[in-house]
Design a protein around this motif. Structure first.
Motif, PDB file in Angstrom:
ATOM      1  N   LEU A   4       0.834  -1.202   0.000  1.00 61.23           N
ATOM      2  CA  LEU A   4       0.000   0.000   0.000  1.00 61.23           C
ATOM      3  C   LEU A   4       0.863   1.243   0.000  1.00 61.23           C
ATOM      4  O   LEU A   4       1.760   1.383   0.814  1.00 61.23           O
ATOM      5  CB  LEU A   4      -0.898  -0.010   1.243  1.00 61.23           C
ATOM      6  CG  LEU A   4      -1.807   1.204   1.416  1.00 61.23           C
ATOM      7  CD1 LEU A   4      -2.869   1.219   0.337  1.00 61.23           C
ATOM      8  CD2 LEU A   4      -2.441   1.176   2.787  1.00 61.23           C
ATOM      9  N   THR A 133      -0.762   0.987   6.364  1.00 61.71           N
ATOM     10  CA  THR A 133      -0.603   2.309   5.786  1.00 61.71           C
ATOM     11  C   THR A 133       0.415   3.049   6.645  1.00 61.71           C
ATOM     12  O   THR A 133       0.150   3.325   7.807  1.00 61.71           O
ATOM     13  CB  THR A 133      -1.936   3.082   5.782  1.00 61.71           C
ATOM     14  OG1 THR A 133      -2.903   2.349   5.045  1.00 61.71           O
ATOM     15  CG2 THR A 133      -1.762   4.455   5.184  1.00 61.71           C
ATOM     16  N   SER A 170      -4.063   2.029  -3.681  1.00 60.79           N
ATOM     17  CA  SER A 170      -3.735   0.608  -3.745  1.00 60.79           C
ATOM     18  C   SER A 170      -4.548  -0.039  -4.854  1.00 60.79           C
ATOM     19  O   SER A 170      -5.669   0.387  -5.145  1.00 60.79           O
ATOM     20  CB  SER A 170      -4.055  -0.078  -2.413  1.00 60.79           C
ATOM     21  OG  SER A 170      -3.716  -1.442  -2.447  1.00 60.79           O
ATOM     22  N   SER A 178      -4.216   1.192  -9.672  1.00 63.67           N
ATOM     23  CA  SER A 178      -4.490   1.566  -8.283  1.00 63.67           C
ATOM     24  C   SER A 178      -5.717   2.447  -8.177  1.00 63.67           C
ATOM     25  O   SER A 178      -5.941   3.329  -9.013  1.00 63.67           O
ATOM     26  CB  SER A 178      -3.289   2.294  -7.679  1.00 63.67           C
ATOM     27  OG  SER A 178      -2.208   1.416  -7.509  1.00 63.67           O
ATOM     28  N   THR A 226      -4.437  -2.359   4.221  1.00 64.41           N
ATOM     29  CA  THR A 226      -5.148  -3.255   3.314  1.00 64.41           C
ATOM     30  C   THR A 226      -4.800  -4.682   3.735  1.00 64.41           C
ATOM     31  O   THR A 226      -3.762  -4.932   4.341  1.00 64.41           O
ATOM     32  CB  THR A 226      -4.741  -3.039   1.848  1.00 64.41           C
ATOM     33  OG1 THR A 226      -3.336  -3.255   1.701  1.00 64.41           O
ATOM     34  CG2 THR A 226      -5.117  -1.642   1.399  1.00 64.41           C
TER      35      THR A 226
END
Length: 280
Positions: A4, A133, A170, A178, A226
């Motif tokens: 990510l 993140t 992402s 993305s 994620t």
């Protein structure tokens, strides 16, 4: 799985009581890359594990809260963010003040070693399937804000001016492109007095508008990570929501949003009652 990329974080984010907006049906339904398997995500609070979200391949169903605990066998082990694998050991409900924590937590071996807010997954895997993140990467100003997305967010928030709390990107559906996620508020947003609105939005060039994943008049959102809990090649979002209560207490709720027809579908939030004031 791609790591990510995250930029532009200016505030922490979390919060229960937010609303969910249904994505437009025009967004293509993502196709899994492989068969799904059972998996669960937990967050460490009060020296135990809060069940944030899970997928049960026997029932072919996503869920959050205590159904995730019921999935686990009696001899289950979880993999902690530190990389250690530990046994689980029963359930309990702590009683913090100024907040009601009704969801049972999962006890695990040697919990004092783990910091609050870290994650755990079941079953353990060589690839833990959780990509954080990065906090440091999302701080700071001067992040480019595409003019097209300014208009999209302004329309979604019903505001002429917006403040971007966080920007992350992402490839969520594995198509090689993305998607961009924005945590944003309308100008003048005040969660303490429930003035204005905030939201978490998906910007996808295949649809004309920003897609609301979560929105609220008293919570601020942050994409924590994620993940691919069910190992089907499609990414889910672990979202934190910080709610500001009238008594001055703040509490973080955790949400898992999974891929479904039309976009990302959030599971019911699991309030953590963290950060605590006092525990009985």
């Amino acid at each position: 799985m791609k790591r990510l990329a995250a930029v532009g974080m200016l505030l922490a984010a979390c919060g229960g009581g937010a609303t969910t907006a249904k994505p437009p049906s025009t967004l293509p339904t993502p196709k899994p890359l492989r068969a799904a398997h059972s998996g669960a995500l937990f967050v460490v609070v009060y020296e135990a594990l809060l069940p944030v979200g899970c997928y049960d391949d026997k029932r072919k169903k996503w869920d959050s809260g205590e159904p995730c605990l019921d999935m686990l066998p009696d001899d289950a082990s979880v993999q902690l963010e530190s990389g250690e694998t530990v046994k689980v050991a029963g359930r309990r409900v702590p009683t913090p003040t100024s907040c009601t924590l009704s969801t049972k937590l999962l006890n695990f071996v040697e919990p004092t070693k783990e910091k609050p807010g870290t994650w755990a997954i079941w079953p353990p895997a060589s690839d833990p399937r959780v990509q954080r993140t990065a906090w440091d990467a999302t701080k700071g100003a001067g992040v480019p804000f595409p003019e097209e997305d300014k208009k999209r967010l302004g329309k979604a928030l019903g505001a002429s001016e917006v403040f971007v709390v966080q920007t992350t990107s992402s490839d969520l559906d594995g198509d090689g492109a993305s998607e961009i996620l924005y945590s944003a508020t309308a100008k003048g947003f005040d969660p303490a007095t429930r003035k204005g609105v905030s939201g978490l939005y998906l910007s996808d060039r295949r649809v004309p508008d920003a897609i609301a994943i979560r929105s609220s008049d008293h919570a601020v959102f942050r994409v924590e990570a994620t993940t691919d809990l069910d190992d089907d090649g499609l990414k889910e979002l672990w979202i934190s929501e910080r709610t500001f209560h009238p008594n001055g207490h703040r509490t973080d709720s955790m949400v898992l949003a999974y891929q479904a027809a039309g976009g990302l579908t959030p599971l019911p939030p699991q309030e953590s009652c963290w950060p605590p004031q006092r525990i009985k």
